[in-house]
Enzyme design. Structure first.
Site, PDB file in Angstrom:
ATOM      1  N   ASP A  66       0.830  -1.204   0.000  1.00  0.00           N
ATOM      2  CA  ASP A  66       0.000   0.000   0.000  1.00  0.00           C
ATOM      3  C   ASP A  66       0.866   1.255   0.000  1.00  0.00           C
ATOM      4  O   ASP A  66       0.359   2.371  -0.108  1.00  0.00           O
ATOM      5  CB  ASP A  66      -0.994   0.007   1.160  1.00  0.00           C
ATOM      6  CG  ASP A  66      -0.337  -0.082   2.532  1.00  0.00           C
ATOM      7  OD1 ASP A  66       0.903  -0.192   2.611  1.00  0.00           O
ATOM      8  OD2 ASP A  66      -1.074  -0.072   3.536  1.00  0.00           O
ATOM      9  N   SER A  67       2.185   1.071   0.055  1.00  0.00           N
ATOM     10  CA  SER A  67       3.111   2.182  -0.164  1.00  0.00           C
ATOM     11  C   SER A  67       2.930   2.793  -1.546  1.00  0.00           C
ATOM     12  O   SER A  67       3.429   3.896  -1.814  1.00  0.00           O
ATOM     13  CB  SER A  67       4.560   1.707  -0.001  1.00  0.00           C
ATOM     14  OG  SER A  67       4.784   0.508  -0.731  1.00  0.00           O
ATOM     15  N   ASP A 105      -1.087  -6.052  -0.224  1.00  0.00           N
ATOM     16  CA  ASP A 105      -1.462  -5.424   1.044  1.00  0.00           C
ATOM     17  C   ASP A 105      -2.969  -5.199   1.130  1.00  0.00           C
ATOM     18  O   ASP A 105      -3.603  -4.785   0.153  1.00  0.00           O
ATOM     19  CB  ASP A 105      -0.777  -4.063   1.194  1.00  0.00           C
ATOM     20  CG  ASP A 105       0.519  -4.144   1.968  1.00  0.00           C
ATOM     21  OD1 ASP A 105       0.804  -5.186   2.567  1.00  0.00           O
ATOM     22  OD2 ASP A 105       1.261  -3.145   1.959  1.00  0.00           O
ATOM     23  N   LYS A 135      -1.385  -9.346   2.869  1.00  0.00           N
ATOM     24  CA  LYS A 135      -0.651  -8.911   4.061  1.00  0.00           C
ATOM     25  C   LYS A 135      -1.509  -7.923   4.828  1.00  0.00           C
ATOM     26  O   LYS A 135      -2.145  -7.055   4.220  1.00  0.00           O
ATOM     27  CB  LYS A 135       0.682  -8.262   3.690  1.00  0.00           C
ATOM     28  CG  LYS A 135       1.491  -7.801   4.928  1.00  0.00           C
ATOM     29  CD  LYS A 135       2.882  -7.335   4.556  1.00  0.00           C
ATOM     30  CE  LYS A 135       2.904  -5.966   3.936  1.00  0.00           C
ATOM     31  NZ  LYS A 135       2.429  -4.911   4.889  1.00  0.00           N
ATOM     32  N   GLU A 137      -1.599  -5.480   8.590  1.00  0.00           N
ATOM     33  CA  GLU A 137      -0.838  -4.941   9.709  1.00  0.00           C
ATOM     34  C   GLU A 137      -1.538  -5.243  11.036  1.00  0.00           C
ATOM     35  O   GLU A 137      -2.762  -5.375  11.088  1.00  0.00           O
ATOM     36  CB  GLU A 137      -0.665  -3.429   9.546  1.00  0.00           C
ATOM     37  CG  GLU A 137       0.151  -3.027   8.332  1.00  0.00           C
ATOM     38  CD  GLU A 137       0.330  -1.520   8.227  1.00  0.00           C
ATOM     39  OE1 GLU A 137      -0.071  -0.795   9.167  1.00  0.00           O
ATOM     40  OE2 GLU A 137       0.875  -1.062   7.205  1.00  0.00           O
ATOM     41  N   GLU A 204       9.023  -4.357  10.732  1.00  0.00           N
ATOM     42  CA  GLU A 204       9.437  -3.072  10.165  1.00  0.00           C
ATOM     43  C   GLU A 204       9.817  -2.065  11.232  1.00  0.00           C
ATOM     44  O   GLU A 204       9.143  -1.914  12.253  1.00  0.00           O
ATOM     45  CB  GLU A 204       8.309  -2.465   9.314  1.00  0.00           C
ATOM     46  CG  GLU A 204       8.678  -1.106   8.738  1.00  0.00           C
ATOM     47  CD  GLU A 204       7.667  -0.546   7.760  1.00  0.00           C
ATOM     48  OE1 GLU A 204       7.884   0.567   7.250  1.00  0.00           O
ATOM     49  OE2 GLU A 204       6.646  -1.214   7.504  1.00  0.00           O
TER      50      GLU A 204
END
Length: 289
Positions: A66-67, A105, A135, A137, A204
């Site tokens: 999602d960056s 993401d 993925k 978080e 991270e």
């Protein structure tokens, strides 16, 4: 649906598969045996078909992160990223790859509400992209969701430590784990998502010793970014690694300076256009005599 067959006669987007087998979730998981990984896993981000083509031979995993909100769309954070964005870019990366496992993401707001919401979002991502995993978080709080998804056939990569989607709560992107309490929480979060079924865990932006502790504490591979060389693998944002931005985060090593090369190429093109040196005879069509 975002997946479709490309007309190879008219499109540049024509990946040429090399005989072989795409990496699988069990293969990634099996890279860590007896608490160690003999050969670290290589992961890079990819958001486009062509980037995926170029990176695929060198990576076990490609992450459609999602960056892309910041890298592709110029957004201030990952928070505004939508499922539609992730599905479109995820499908492009799958089309451009044949070897690497592609993970996508889950964007902010698409999974936190409930395990059922997470399943609906993840199922959409997998159907529309053809990816092999998602993925998400979060640590202990997300463990029930990780278990819910994995029990229903959706492989999950965990993500602990600095979690960019929570930037408004964290107050910035500084390294996490500077206090004993926070360090213990990060290790506990990693254990929770691994025990819930995550087949690997991204660690991270944490103090190096914490990344080492997490890697020793869980039986699945850890993928470090701003963490430790002792993690079971590493991931970077490809555009950072290639030197496409002026700012380089502390945890990034620049392996190229493509920004300068692109600027120089554009300047050479500008000069030739203004001098009417381009196009030349080699680049124009003429009637045959």
């Amino acid at each position: 649906m975002s997946t479709f067959t490309i007309d190879s006669a008219t499109s540049r987007a024509t990946p040429t598969p090399v005989p072989g087998k795409r990496m699988t979730v069990p293969a990634i998981r099996a890279r860590k045996a007896g608490g160690t990984s003999a050969e670290p896993l290589v992961m890079l981000t990819a958001y486009t078909m062509r980037t995926a083509q170029l990176l695929d031979p060198h990576c076990e995993m490609l992450l459609v992160g999602d960056s892309l909100g910041q890298v592709i769309y110029g957004l201030p954070s990952t928070v505004p990223v939508t499922l539609e964005m992730m599905c479109a870019h995820g499908a492009a990366v799958v089309r451009g790859s044949w070897h690497a496992l592609v993970a996508v993401d889950m964007p902010f707001g698409s999974y936190e509400g409930s395990p059922e919401q997470a399943f609906a979002s993840a199922a959409r991502v997998m159907k529309e992209t053809g990816c092999a995993a998602v993925k998400l978080e979060g640590g202990e709080a997300m463990a029930p969701t990780v278990e819910f998804l994995t029990r229903r056939g959706i492989p999950v990569i965990g993500h602990v430590g600095l979690t960019p989607q929570a930037v408004n709560v964290l107050g910035g992107y500084g390294a996490r784990g500077k206090s004993e309490a926070e360090a213990a929480k990060i290790v506990g979060d990693a254990k929770a998502v691994a025990d819930a079924g995550a087949f690997c865990v991204v660690v991270e932006g944490v103090i190096e010793s914490i990344a080492d502790a997490v890697t020793k504490a869980i039986g699945v591979p850890t993928i470090g970014i701003g963490a430790s060389a002792n993690c079971d693998g590493q991931v970077l944002v490809t555009e950072d690694m290639l030197g496409l931005f002026e700012r380089t985060p502390r945890f990034v090593k620049r392996y190229a300076d493509l920004a300068s090369e692109i600027g120089a190429a554009a300047a050479a093109y500008r000069d030739e256009v203004r001098a009417r040196a381009f196009p030349s005879a080699e680049q124009v069509y003429r009637a045959k005599p």
